[in-house]
Design a protein around this motif. Structure first.
Motif, PDB file in Angstrom:
ATOM      1  N   VAL A 152       0.856  -1.193   0.000  1.00  0.00           N
ATOM      2  CA  VAL A 152       0.000   0.000   0.000  1.00  0.00           C
ATOM      3  C   VAL A 152       0.883   1.231   0.000  1.00  0.00           C
ATOM      4  CG1 VAL A 152      -1.834   1.245   1.198  1.00  0.00           C
ATOM      5  CG2 VAL A 152      -1.690  -1.248   1.386  1.00  0.00           C
ATOM      6  N   LEU A 153       0.671   2.130  -0.954  1.00  0.00           N
ATOM      7  CA  LEU A 153       1.411   3.397  -0.971  1.00  0.00           C
ATOM      8  C   LEU A 153       0.513   4.483  -0.384  1.00  0.00           C
ATOM      9  CD1 LEU A 153       3.859   4.751  -3.546  1.00  0.00           C
ATOM     10  CD2 LEU A 153       2.121   6.284  -2.638  1.00  0.00           C
ATOM     11  N   LEU A 154       0.951   5.045   0.751  1.00  0.00           N
ATOM     12  CA  LEU A 154       0.138   6.045   1.451  1.00  0.00           C
ATOM     13  C   LEU A 154       0.642   7.468   1.280  1.00  0.00           C
ATOM     14  CD1 LEU A 154      -0.860   4.522   4.922  1.00  0.00           C
ATOM     15  CD2 LEU A 154      -2.375   5.239   3.079  1.00  0.00           C
ATOM     16  N   THR A 155       1.950   7.639   1.089  1.00  0.00           N
ATOM     17  CA  THR A 155       2.540   8.982   0.978  1.00  0.00           C
ATOM     18  C   THR A 155       3.470   9.009  -0.227  1.00  0.00           C
ATOM     19  OG1 THR A 155       2.561   9.030   3.393  1.00  0.00           O
ATOM     20  CG2 THR A 155       3.689  10.820   2.263  1.00  0.00           C
ATOM     21  N   GLU A 156       3.342  10.033  -1.056  1.00  0.00           N
ATOM     22  CA  GLU A 156       4.020  10.058  -2.352  1.00  0.00           C
ATOM     23  C   GLU A 156       5.434  10.642  -2.295  1.00  0.00           C
ATOM     24  OE1 GLU A 156       1.217  13.695  -2.386  1.00  0.00           O
ATOM     25  OE2 GLU A 156       1.536  11.849  -1.275  1.00  0.00           O
ATOM     26  N   TRP A 157       6.290  10.055  -1.474  1.00  0.00           N
ATOM     27  CA  TRP A 157       7.689  10.466  -1.450  1.00  0.00           C
ATOM     28  C   TRP A 157       8.311  10.188  -2.822  1.00  0.00           C
ATOM     29  CZ3 TRP A 157      10.412  12.785   2.503  1.00  0.00           C
ATOM     30  CH2 TRP A 157       9.779  12.856   3.752  1.00  0.00           C
ATOM     31  N   ASN A 158       9.210  11.068  -3.252  1.00  0.00           N
ATOM     32  CA  ASN A 158       9.805  10.923  -4.583  1.00  0.00           C
ATOM     33  C   ASN A 158      10.538   9.598  -4.760  1.00  0.00           C
ATOM     34  OD1 ASN A 158       8.924  13.254  -5.854  1.00  0.00           O
ATOM     35  ND2 ASN A 158      10.617  14.495  -5.075  1.00  0.00           N
ATOM     36  N   GLU A 159      11.148   9.099  -3.704  1.00  0.00           N
ATOM     37  CA  GLU A 159      11.904   7.857  -3.860  1.00  0.00           C
ATOM     38  C   GLU A 159      10.995   6.677  -4.189  1.00  0.00           C
ATOM     39  OE1 GLU A 159      13.120   5.590  -0.006  1.00  0.00           O
ATOM     40  OE2 GLU A 159      13.577   7.699   0.348  1.00  0.00           O
ATOM     41  N   PHE A 160       9.714   6.778  -3.850  1.00  0.00           N
ATOM     42  CA  PHE A 160       8.790   5.707  -4.207  1.00  0.00           C
ATOM     43  C   PHE A 160       8.441   5.756  -5.696  1.00  0.00           C
ATOM     44  CE2 PHE A 160       7.035   6.177   0.371  1.00  0.00           C
ATOM     45  CZ  PHE A 160       8.152   5.520   0.867  1.00  0.00           C
ATOM     46  N   ARG A 161       8.451   6.954  -6.253  1.00  0.00           N
ATOM     47  CA  ARG A 161       8.171   7.100  -7.684  1.00  0.00           C
ATOM     48  C   ARG A 161       9.242   6.406  -8.525  1.00  0.00           C
ATOM     49  NH1 ARG A 161       4.375  11.329  -8.220  1.00  0.00           N
ATOM     50  NH2 ARG A 161       4.213  12.661  -6.367  1.00  0.00           N
ATOM     51  N   ALA A 162      10.458   6.343  -7.982  1.00  0.00           N
ATOM     52  CA  ALA A 162      11.581   5.791  -8.738  1.00  0.00           C
ATOM     53  C   ALA A 162      11.662   4.261  -8.664  1.00  0.00           C
ATOM     54  CB  ALA A 162      12.893   6.391  -8.225  1.00  0.00           C
ATOM     55  N   LEU A 163      10.789   3.624  -7.902  1.00  0.00           N
ATOM     56  CA  LEU A 163      10.836   2.169  -7.775  1.00  0.00           C
ATOM     57  C   LEU A 163      10.443   1.512  -9.101  1.00  0.00           C
ATOM     58  CD1 LEU A 163       9.186   1.627  -4.276  1.00  0.00           C
ATOM     59  CD2 LEU A 163      11.572   1.200  -4.872  1.00  0.00           C
ATOM     60  N   ALA A 164      11.287   0.657  -9.613  1.00  0.00           N
ATOM     61  CA  ALA A 164      10.981  -0.057 -10.853  1.00  0.00           C
ATOM     62  C   ALA A 164       9.941  -1.142 -10.552  1.00  0.00           C
ATOM     63  CB  ALA A 164      12.238  -0.675 -11.430  1.00  0.00           C
TER      64      ALA A 164
END
Length: 435
Positions: free
Chosen positions: A385-397
């Motif tokens: 579950v993604l709850l907070t949109e930290w930039n490092e999560f956007r970069a997850l392949a």
């Protein structure tokens, strides 16, 4: 020019450091001696990008100091700002003004000369008048003007918001108070920042009305997202189509699990209570409060449903705990509702947040496990579950994420990922308001 800032919390510390950057001599005062000691040693008690550098530079320049002795700290100050907490009062939702009133009386007794006492904290309409009565009763011998100067700082962007604000609002009933605030904000005149001078009551209401309106936009798009899911529309296209209308604007039209933080939850509740007490209830704001509270619980149920109706015995990875990225603030964060519900339902929750883990740990169930990275949290998880949109999560392949997990369920409650890419990686992927 010399000023004092009462309260070394988020607003007081950021505002004090920024005023010092303007060239003002600032003393930030707090009753928490351990916090003051830490600040004197260069340790910042909150996470705000760039604040550590700003504080260090202005301390080194001799413009910024910290004190736990209020009497000495306000001595010689032309203006004293009240930046103390105004949490929701237990039982009725009104703002708790006890810290404001206590600080106002203490400052009045400590002052040795004329000064302007400025309320920086978010306070209900009429607070300034009450502060004036307190000050006059405490020091009838001294000319102390009262003013309101609400803050409009976004956590994670607070320094930029202070240095390059959309506007500055000053509520004051005397020319002397207006002149002191005008001098303090003189650097902003040079970049043509609108500075709005109003009556004290008007300034107090502007702050609440602005926050309530933004909270309403968030809640509106969240409900539109629910409708989009039912009819097959895309909420992002709907939001873009709305936002291109200059009368509406594109900001705060991003769907999610509900708003949290230090301002919106308590300010909407306080405004609703104040309005009802004044005989002019604001039904829209009351509805926003109720809908937002319910939404956080609904997000937990959505996770359980995506896992086949039960999370008992399953491991759920939760990415992001703070109410928004670029802060360690956990106040009213959706995670405080979602994680306990998952634990209660029998899940093993493994959580990761880039900055909020230390603050979150005592607020979440003891059974919550904390990971050292996003991939560590995802390792062997049945669902994510993604709850907070930290930039490092956007970069997850997506491929790496899929390889790390045991299961294939992903609930993206911030719509960070591309649905096609996630499905191509083998995920049963769902997001908010997208087909």
């Amino acid at each position: 020019m010399r000023i004092a800032m009462i309260g070394a919390g988020y607003v007081g510390l950021v505002s004090g450091a920024c005023f010092a950057e303007f060239g003002v001599e600032v003393t930030v005062i707090d009753t928490d001696t351990s916090k003051v000691a830490a600040l004197r040693e260069g340790r910042i008690p909150i996470y705000e990008p760039g604040l550590d550098r700003l504080v260090a530079e202005n301390v080194a320049a001799g413009r910024l100091a910290f004190a736990d002795d209020l009497d000495a700290g306000v001595r010689g100050a032309e203006a004293v700002f009240l930046a103390v907490g105004t949490p929701s009062r237990r039982g009725d939702g009104h703002a708790d003004l006890s810290f404001v009133f206590a600080a106002a009386e203490q400052v009045a007794r400590a002052l040795t000369g004329p000064a302007v006492l400025v309320t920086k904290s978010t306070v209900p309409v009429g607070t300034g008048r009450q502060v004036r009565e307190i000050v006059r009763a405490a020091r009838p011998d001294l000319d102390i003007e009262v003013a309101s100067n609400p803050e409009f700082l976004r956590e994670g962007s607070a320094i930029g918001d202070f240095m390059r604000p959309d506007r500055v609002v000053v509520g004051a009933d005397s020319e002397r108070a207006r002149e002191v605030l005008r001098r303090l904000y003189r650097p902003l005149y040079l970049i043509e920042t609108p500075i709005l001078f109003t009556a004290i009551e008007t300034a107090e209401l502007i702050k609440y009305a602005a926050n309530a309106f933004l909270a309403t936009k968030i809640t509106f798009i969240n409900e539109v997202a629910d409708l989009c899911e039912k009819v097959g529309a895309d909420v992002h296209d709907v939001a873009r189509g709305m936002g291109l209308d200059g009368r509406i604007g594109r900001k705060f039209l991003h769907p999610g699990p509900g708003f949290g933080g230090s301002c919106f939850p308590k300010d909407t509740l306080a405004l609703a209570r104040t309005a009802r007490d004044a005989g002019a209830p604001i039904s829209i704001v009351e509805t926003v409060v109720a809908v937002n509270d319910a939404r956080k619980a609904q997000m937990a149920e959505r996770v359980i449903a995506a896992c086949g109706g039960s999370v008992s015995g399953k491991t759920v990875a939760v990415l992001g705990l703070t109410f928004k990225p670029e802060t360690d603030d956990m106040r009213d964060a959706p995670a405080l509702v979602v994680v306990p519900r998952l634990v209660e339902a029998g899940a093993t929750v493994r959580a990761y947040d880039p900055e909020g883990a230390a603050v979150a740990r005592p607020l979440l169930p003891a059974a919550t496990r904390f990971a050292e990275s996003a991939l560590d949290a995802a390792a062997g998880a049945d669902a994510l579950v993604l709850l907070t949109e930290w930039n490092e999560f956007r970069a997850l392949a997506p491929a790496r994420l899929r390889a790390a997990m045991r299961g294939d369920v992903v609930l993206d409650l911030r719509n960070v990922y591309d649905p096609a890419a996630m499905r191509a990686a083998g995920f049963r992927y769902s997001s908010i308001g997208r087909p």
